[in-house]
Write a protein that holds these residues in place. Structure first.
Motif, PDB file in Angstrom:
ATOM      1  N   GLY A 180       0.781  -1.230   0.000  1.00 40.67           N
ATOM      2  CA  GLY A 180       0.000   0.000   0.000  1.00 40.67           C
ATOM      3  C   GLY A 180       0.811   1.277   0.000  1.00 40.67           C
ATOM      4  N   ILE A 181       2.046   1.223  -0.542  1.00 43.99           N
ATOM      5  CA  ILE A 181       2.862   2.433  -0.617  1.00 43.99           C
ATOM      6  C   ILE A 181       3.060   2.833  -2.074  1.00 43.99           C
ATOM      7  CG2 ILE A 181       4.039   1.873   1.540  1.00 43.99           C
ATOM      8  CD1 ILE A 181       6.506   1.082  -0.144  1.00 43.99           C
ATOM      9  N   GLY A 182       3.581   4.032  -2.285  1.00 41.36           N
ATOM     10  CA  GLY A 182       3.811   4.514  -3.630  1.00 41.36           C
ATOM     11  C   GLY A 182       4.973   3.801  -4.302  1.00 41.36           C
ATOM     12  N   PHE A 183       4.968   3.843  -5.631  1.00 38.17           N
ATOM     13  CA  PHE A 183       6.060   3.252  -6.403  1.00 38.17           C
ATOM     14  C   PHE A 183       6.465   4.204  -7.507  1.00 38.17           C
ATOM     15  CE2 PHE A 183       7.534   0.784 -10.120  1.00 38.17           C
ATOM     16  CZ  PHE A 183       8.677   0.233  -9.555  1.00 38.17           C
ATOM     17  N   LEU A 184       7.775   4.401  -7.654  1.00 38.59           N
ATOM     18  CA  LEU A 184       8.323   5.182  -8.752  1.00 38.59           C
ATOM     19  C   LEU A 184       9.253   4.293  -9.561  1.00 38.59           C
ATOM     20  CD1 LEU A 184       9.116   8.574  -6.964  1.00 38.59           C
ATOM     21  CD2 LEU A 184       7.168   8.036  -8.435  1.00 38.59           C
ATOM     22  N   ALA A 185       8.997   4.214 -10.856  1.00 38.77           N
ATOM     23  CA  ALA A 185       9.774   3.355 -11.755  1.00 38.77           C
ATOM     24  C   ALA A 185      10.976   4.133 -12.277  1.00 38.77           C
ATOM     25  CB  ALA A 185       8.900   2.893 -12.911  1.00 38.77           C
ATOM     26  N   TYR A 186      12.157   3.637 -11.958  1.00 40.29           N
ATOM     27  CA  TYR A 186      13.412   4.296 -12.329  1.00 40.29           C
ATOM     28  C   TYR A 186      14.261   3.301 -13.103  1.00 40.29           C
ATOM     29  CZ  TYR A 186      17.927   6.699 -11.537  1.00 40.29           C
ATOM     30  OH  TYR A 186      19.148   7.330 -11.680  1.00 40.29           O
ATOM     31  N   ARG A 187      14.640   3.658 -14.332  1.00 38.98           N
ATOM     32  CA  ARG A 187      15.392   2.732 -15.192  1.00 38.98           C
ATOM     33  C   ARG A 187      14.635   1.401 -15.293  1.00 38.98           C
ATOM     34  NH1 ARG A 187      21.110   3.751 -15.381  1.00 38.98           N
ATOM     35  NH2 ARG A 187      21.482   1.530 -15.076  1.00 38.98           N
ATOM     36  N   PHE A 188      13.333   1.517 -15.488  1.00 39.44           N
ATOM     37  CA  PHE A 188      12.408   0.383 -15.351  1.00 39.44           C
ATOM     38  C   PHE A 188      12.463  -0.533 -16.563  1.00 39.44           C
ATOM     39  CE2 PHE A 188       8.136  -1.574 -15.289  1.00 39.44           C
ATOM     40  CZ  PHE A 188       8.098  -2.013 -13.975  1.00 39.44           C
ATOM     41  N   VAL A 189      12.509  -1.842 -16.301  1.00 36.36           N
ATOM     42  CA  VAL A 189      12.518  -2.851 -17.359  1.00 36.36           C
ATOM     43  C   VAL A 189      11.465  -3.903 -17.031  1.00 36.36           C
ATOM     44  CG1 VAL A 189      13.846  -4.614 -18.557  1.00 36.36           C
ATOM     45  CG2 VAL A 189      14.979  -2.506 -17.803  1.00 36.36           C
ATOM     46  N   SER A 190      10.512  -4.096 -17.943  1.00 37.89           N
ATOM     47  CA  SER A 190       9.496  -5.130 -17.748  1.00 37.89           C
ATOM     48  C   SER A 190       8.824  -5.436 -19.072  1.00 37.89           C
ATOM     49  CB  SER A 190       8.444  -4.671 -16.732  1.00 37.89           C
ATOM     50  OG  SER A 190       7.412  -5.624 -16.623  1.00 37.89           O
ATOM     51  N   GLU A 191       8.539  -6.721 -19.297  1.00 34.93           N
ATOM     52  CA  GLU A 191       7.778  -7.116 -20.480  1.00 34.93           C
ATOM     53  C   GLU A 191       6.282  -6.924 -20.262  1.00 34.93           C
ATOM     54  OE1 GLU A 191       8.807 -11.100 -21.485  1.00 34.93           O
ATOM     55  OE2 GLU A 191      10.719 -10.533 -22.410  1.00 34.93           O
ATOM     56  N   LYS A 192       5.885  -6.731 -19.010  1.00 33.44           N
ATOM     57  CA  LYS A 192       4.473  -6.590 -18.665  1.00 33.44           C
ATOM     58  C   LYS A 192       4.070  -5.120 -18.722  1.00 33.44           C
ATOM     59  CE  LYS A 192       1.226  -7.633 -14.907  1.00 33.44           C
ATOM     60  NZ  LYS A 192       1.101  -8.201 -13.541  1.00 33.44           N
ATOM     61  N   GLU A 193       2.984  -4.835 -19.397  1.00 36.28           N
ATOM     62  CA  GLU A 193       2.477  -3.469 -19.492  1.00 36.28           C
ATOM     63  C   GLU A 193       1.717  -3.118 -18.215  1.00 36.28           C
ATOM     64  OE1 GLU A 193       2.188   0.196 -21.132  1.00 36.28           O
ATOM     65  OE2 GLU A 193       3.215  -1.525 -22.028  1.00 36.28           O
ATOM     66  N   ILE A 194       2.067  -1.980 -17.613  1.00 35.33           N
ATOM     67  CA  ILE A 194       1.426  -1.546 -16.376  1.00 35.33           C
ATOM     68  C   ILE A 194       0.815  -0.174 -16.620  1.00 35.33           C
ATOM     69  CG2 ILE A 194       1.743  -1.076 -13.921  1.00 35.33           C
ATOM     70  CD1 ILE A 194       4.272  -2.809 -14.064  1.00 35.33           C
ATOM     71  N   GLN A 195      -0.479  -0.054 -16.383  1.00 30.39           N
ATOM     72  CA  GLN A 195      -1.187   1.172 -16.724  1.00 30.39           C
ATOM     73  C   GLN A 195      -0.917   2.318 -15.751  1.00 30.39           C
ATOM     74  OE1 GLN A 195      -2.875   1.564 -19.572  1.00 30.39           O
ATOM     75  NE2 GLN A 195      -2.331  -0.541 -20.118  1.00 30.39           N
ATOM     76  N   ASP A 196      -0.860   2.011 -14.452  1.00 35.37           N
ATOM     77  CA  ASP A 196      -0.814   3.086 -13.457  1.00 35.37           C
ATOM     78  C   ASP A 196       0.597   3.400 -12.967  1.00 35.37           C
ATOM     79  OD1 ASP A 196      -0.403   0.723 -12.098  1.00 35.37           O
ATOM     80  OD2 ASP A 196      -1.626   1.285 -10.360  1.00 35.37           O
ATOM     81  N   ILE A 197       1.606   2.981 -13.703  1.00 44.09           N
ATOM     82  CA  ILE A 197       2.977   3.168 -13.239  1.00 44.09           C
ATOM     83  C   ILE A 197       3.419   4.620 -13.414  1.00 44.09           C
ATOM     84  CG2 ILE A 197       4.206   2.693 -15.394  1.00 44.09           C
ATOM     85  CD1 ILE A 197       6.062   0.889 -13.681  1.00 44.09           C
ATOM     86  N   ARG A 198       4.200   5.097 -12.458  1.00 39.77           N
ATOM     87  CA  ARG A 198       4.758   6.445 -12.532  1.00 39.77           C
ATOM     88  C   ARG A 198       6.262   6.322 -12.760  1.00 39.77           C
ATOM     89  NH1 ARG A 198       2.816   9.311  -7.140  1.00 39.77           N
ATOM     90  NH2 ARG A 198       3.396   7.284  -6.293  1.00 39.77           N
ATOM     91  N   ARG A 199       6.729   6.878 -13.855  1.00 46.71           N
ATOM     92  CA  ARG A 199       8.132   6.751 -14.241  1.00 46.71           C
ATOM     93  C   ARG A 199       8.885   8.047 -13.962  1.00 46.71           C
ATOM     94  NH1 ARG A 199       9.009   2.326 -17.812  1.00 46.71           N
ATOM     95  NH2 ARG A 199       7.059   1.300 -18.394  1.00 46.71           N
ATOM     96  N   ILE A 200      10.139   7.903 -13.543  1.00 44.37           N
ATOM     97  CA  ILE A 200      11.010   9.060 -13.360  1.00 44.37           C
ATOM     98  C   ILE A 200      12.323   8.803 -14.089  1.00 44.37           C
ATOM     99  CG2 ILE A 200      10.001   9.837 -11.176  1.00 44.37           C
ATOM    100  CD1 ILE A 200      12.295   8.419  -9.710  1.00 44.37           C
ATOM    101  N   LYS A 201      12.896   9.863 -14.640  1.00 42.25           N
ATOM    102  CA  LYS A 201      14.192   9.760 -15.304  1.00 42.25           C
ATOM    103  C   LYS A 201      15.330  10.089 -14.355  1.00 42.25           C
ATOM    104  CE  LYS A 201      12.467  10.745 -19.952  1.00 42.25           C
ATOM    105  NZ  LYS A 201      12.566  11.650 -21.140  1.00 42.25           N
TER     106      LYS A 201
END
Length: 210
Positions: A180-201
């Protein structure tokens, strides 16, 4: 509420170590067929947050269709750790964007490492690389990441809305969502498509997502 607590994945977030760990699995399983090796390496790439203990067992039970004892898993995991301690004590692998943020802000946030890599190995590497002093705790396998995150939340009485996990894999995302915590995708690698993901550079973007 603003973010006060940051849980960092290690491989691919703090240290550019994923390629080194992949070569480690190649060495660990040298002698098996190219197809079998390709299967475990692909599984490793797509499951960065899972432990070597899990991946070793997966290789034997799912790829080789063989049983493997807990003792044998631990022996192979120790061989892997010896290889990693030798190869990863290399400052050239440090991801400067992340480490600069950590170095400049460790007094402003409560920071922890939660990783799928071996906990003892992580603490050794962080000490050797001069990073250990920035984190309240440095935790890894064999305890699963989902469990580690929950234990940190409970032990330090963190508010979930003030806590975020920064990671590069689907397993990091799953650990954050499960707790139940937030997630930030950094240098993110995944074959699975995630709709609600938040990405940061850059890690510096963290306040934009508070």
């Amino acid at each position: 509420m603003s973010i006060k607590n940051i849980l960092f994945d290690f491989d691919g977030v703090i240290l550019d170590s994923n390629g080194v760990r992949e070569r480690g699995f190649e060495m660990l399983f040298a002698g098996y067929s190219a197809g079998q090796l390709d299967t475990i390496l692909r599984y490793h790439r797509n499951n960065g947050g899972l432990s070597r203990y899990h991946k070793i067992r997966y290789f034997y039970e799912e790829v080789l269709q063989k049983e493997i004892s807990e003792e044998e898993v631990n022996q192979l995991a120790e061989k892997f750790s010896v290889l990693m301690k030798k190869e990863l004590v290399n400052r050239a692998l440090i991801i400067e964007d992340a480490v600069a943020f950590i170095r400049d802000n460790y007094r402003n946030y409560e920071m922890h490492i939660v990783s799928g890599s071996d906990g003892n190995e992580l603490r050794y590497l962080c000490a050797e690389l001069g990073l250990a002093g920035y984190f309240k705790t440095i935790q890894g396998s064999p305890v699963p990441k989902i469990t580690l995150v929950g234990e940190i939340l409970d032990q330090y009485h963190y508010q979930k809305e003030e806590t975020v996990l920064i990671g590069d894999s689907i397993n990091d995302y799953d650990a954050a969502k499960a707790n139940g915590i937030g997630f930030l995708a950094y240098r993110f690698v995944s074959e699975k498509e995630i709709q609600d993901i938040r990405r940061i550079k850059s890690i510096n973007e963290i306040q934009d997502h508070a």
